[in-house]
Structure formats: C-alpha cells, structure tokens
Design a protein around this motif. Structure first.
Motif: not given
Length: 443
Positions: A59-63, A65-67, A70-72
């Motif tokens: 999830s973008v802008h929501r966590g 965590g590394y993933k 990275f997504s953000s």
C-alpha cells in the motif's frame, strides 16, 4: 508521402499480437485491431514490469514497512517522469492520478467551480462527451463552431472570446479528435485564450500516445494550463489516468472526492487537508496502474514520438489512398490532408448501415473497428448533416436507427499488410451490399 518500410518491428513489443479469433464460418484467423482509439493492447514491457514489481507491491503512503516505502517512492517518482514526458514544469504544475481522462475532466470541472464561479466555459462542437457533459449544469457553456471539413474554427473562437469580454474562464478543447483525428493548434488556441484572461484544458487522450506534446512553461503565452490523458489508450490498460494542472488550482478549497489519504488532521469539527496532489487522490492509490503508465511512456520515449508519428501517418496515408478503390465509400473530413491528424479515419459505405459494416469486418475477417458515434454524438451529427429536426424525431421514437460512422484507428504496431486485408474485405462488402444487408439484418 513516402511509405515507411512494410515490416513493422514494433509488433514484437505488443502482447497478444498473434491471438486467433473465431469467424462466422467456424475457422480462426489472426485478429487485426483497428480500434486503437478506444483502447490499445499492452506493451509486453508493461506486463513484465508489473510482474517484476509484484513481489514488492504494498500500500502506498500507508506503512513503515520496506515494501510500502518502496512502493510509495515509485509512485511519487512517477509524477516527475510523466511531467517530463509532456513538458510540464514540476515547480509550477502538479500531477494528479485518476482512473481515466473522463474522471480527470469531471474532477477539474468540480474543482474550478470555486475559482470560476459564474464564468463561461467554451467547449467545442468536436468534443468527446467527456469534455462536454462535465461542464454542463455547472457553468454557462458555449461551443466553438467548425468549418466545412469539421475542423475547429479559430475565427469563431476569436469572436466568442471577444463577445464574452473577459467572462470566458476556460477553453476546453480536444488535442486530437477521436472521430476525425484532426489535431487542433493547441498552443495557438492557448495564446488566444490567455490574451482574454482565460485558461485552456487540452483533452490529450488521442494526442499524447501518437505525437510529441509540450505543455510549456506557464510563462510562455502559448502554454497549456491543464492536460488530461489515459493509460489505456497508450499501451498501459490498468485503470490509471492523469490530470496535470497548476498547483495553485488545487491548493485552496476541498477536494471533490474525500476520504483516506486526503487529510492531515481530522476531528468531528475540523479538517486539515493534505497539500496537493495528495488531497485529490482519495483512497489507496493504484500503484500498478501508475507504474504501467510510466513504463509505457519510457517505451514510447525510447522508440521516439516523432518516429511513431511518422509511421502512423504513413499508415493513414496508405489507407486513404487505398480507400479510393472501394466502391461507394464515403469519407468524412478532408481525406487529402493528413499533416495535422492522428491515425484515425471515419467512413461509411453508401447504402449499408455502419453496424453491418463493422460486424461483417469482424465476423468475416477478424478485423476490429468501431462504429457509432464514438461518444461524440453532436460532432458525428454535424459531419453527417443530421438536422435538429431529425434528432428530435429520434428522441421521440427511440426505435429509429442512430446515425453513425465506421472508424479505423491505428496503433504503432499495425501494418500495411493488415490494411491490405481490410481493404480487400471492405471492397467485397461494398460490391455485395445487398447480400450483406440481407445477411446481417437477418442476424
């Protein structure tokens, strides 16, 4: 025009290029897609990029965590890539992600209400419904007229800007018509609009995938204030579109769609909105769709928009020359001038309804075209010289057939050989009009 080499190496870049489709006689043939103005197939590079990214999806802008981080990062970097592709200045413009061009224009029509108030919006008589209907019932809307060939009349634009004497706030114009393929002189229109205190919105859905686009700096008198386009028309069909406009437009007021991701602070009595573009992107962002667009733009850039434009124009010229050999053909617009035109050709065959032509091409040749009014009914009515009285009769009696055209629209992967197959079958249909009329009217 000198035709470009008949072998098209672009085909190897496209997914599903060898797909077999069933014909009416029970056999199968390789599908030919001449309906690219509606939706293009995906680049293989887009599919590969999404598969490579999938293990890192979060999830973008929501966590924290590394993933998620990275997504953000990919999501935010995409804005700069898109801005660069169309010549937008990231210090002046903001890139807002939406589902498609239609949502982008609806969003903008809502967001400009507080700014324009009772101002006039000039649309045109050649617009897709998506750049007409959102302005109705919110603003006073007037329409820029067309010339005899269906091109936009700059003289009428000038007259209307003078007539409204500063009350026009926006000129909403298509960059390229989805019916005739005509490319409008957007920078000249922009300069005229700015000279009368108005802004300009360009519907780039048919323009951005086919020819170079430059929004220019806001300091340039011919700059484009707002640009919208969709991924699904540029080889990235994963539900994402783009709205680009001045940051100041989105800084004040409330977003038209609210919820998660749009706010910094909320109580039951108070809301502090995020700065743009985040305040305009409610809900979990479509990172896959955004990544698809960015990958597609990288591919288009590597191929060269000038080269793509030249090749597609050669396909268009070749088709127009070949259509002269089809009996009873009716072409619309000016078939002799393709300089300011993307790869779209509308036509009819005298004595045959447009739906029968399209069905016959599909069921007997596996050739996909579009027929009808292409979500631009007033424009098609004008091209067909359908009177208001005739349209009133159809409104009163919905069983009457709708006027329409057949549209061929090319992508960079189409070939001269495909056009030859299309022309051959079209000649057969035209020569045997009575047979096809009876055959397809009987279902």
């Amino acid at each position: 025009m000198q035709y470009i080499k008949p072998y098209n190496h672009y085909k190897a870049l496209i997914a599903g290029i060898d797909t077999k489709v069933p014909l009416l006689n029970g056999s199968y043939t390789t599908a030919i897609n001449f309906d690219n103005a509606a939706t293009t197939p995906p680049f293989l590079a887009v599919l590969e990029e999404l598969m490579d990214f999938s293990p890192w999806y979060a999830s973008v802008h929501r966590g924290a965590g590394y993933k998620s981080q990275f997504s953000s990062k990919l999501y935010e970097e995409a804005r700069e890539s898109i801005a660069n592709f169309v010549g937008a200045d990231s210090s002046e413009h903001t890139v807002v992600f939406v589902k498609n061009t239609t949502e982008a224009i609806n969003k903008l029509s809502n967001r400009l209400l507080e700014i324009y108030k009772d101002g006039v919006v000039l649309s045109t008589c050649m617009e897709h419904h998506s750049n007409d209907l959102p302005w109705r019932n919110k603003y006073k809307v007037d329409y820029i007229e067309l010339d005899k060939d269906g091109r936009l009349s700059l003289e009428d634009l000038k007259k209307k800007l003078q007539h409204y004497d500063g009350k026009v706030k926006l000129v909403a114009v298509t960059g390229a018509s989805n019916v005739t393929g005509y490319i409008n002189p957007i920078h000249e229109i922009a300069e005229m609009a700015h000279g009368h205190g108005a802004e300009i919105l360009v519907d780039g859905a048919q323009l951005v995938p086919h020819t170079p686009v430059d929004m220019k700096s806001l300091k340039d008198p011919g700059h484009i204030d707002y640009l919208v386009f969709s991924g699904h028309k540029m080889y990235a069909p994963f539900g994402s579109g783009v709205l680009i406009g001045p940051k100041k437009t989105f800084q004040q007021g409330s977003p038209d769609c609210v919820g998660g991701g749009t706010v910094e602070l909320v109580t039951h009595d108070y809301i502090k909105w995020q700065p743009p573009p985040s305040k305009e992107e409610a809900g979990t962002p479509n990172i896959m769709g955004v990544l698809a667009i960015v990958t597609s733009l990288k591919m288009l850039k590597s191929l060269g928009m000038e080269a793509i434009d030249a090749y597609e124009k050669s396909l268009t010229q070749y088709t127009l020359e070949s259509l002269k050999n089809v009996p009873h053909i009716q072409l619309y617009g000016n078939p002799h001038d393709i300089k300011d035109r993307v790869s779209i050709i509308p036509f009819n065959i005298e004595g045959l309804p447009h739906d029968i032509i399209a069905n016959a091409l599909s069921q007997e040749g596996g050739i996909a075209v579009r027929n009808g009014c292409f979500c631009a009914q007033p424009y098609v009515q004008r091209l067909l010289n359908v009177s208001n009285q005739e349209m009133q009769q159809r409104i009163a009696n919905p069983t009457l057939p709708h006027p329409g055209l057949v549209r061929v629209s090319f992508g960079l992967y189409n070939t001269y050989d495909e056009i030859d197959q299309f022309i051959s079958l079209l000649c057969k249909i035209s020569v045997n009009r009575k047979y096809y009329l009876e055959k397809y009217n009987d279902g």
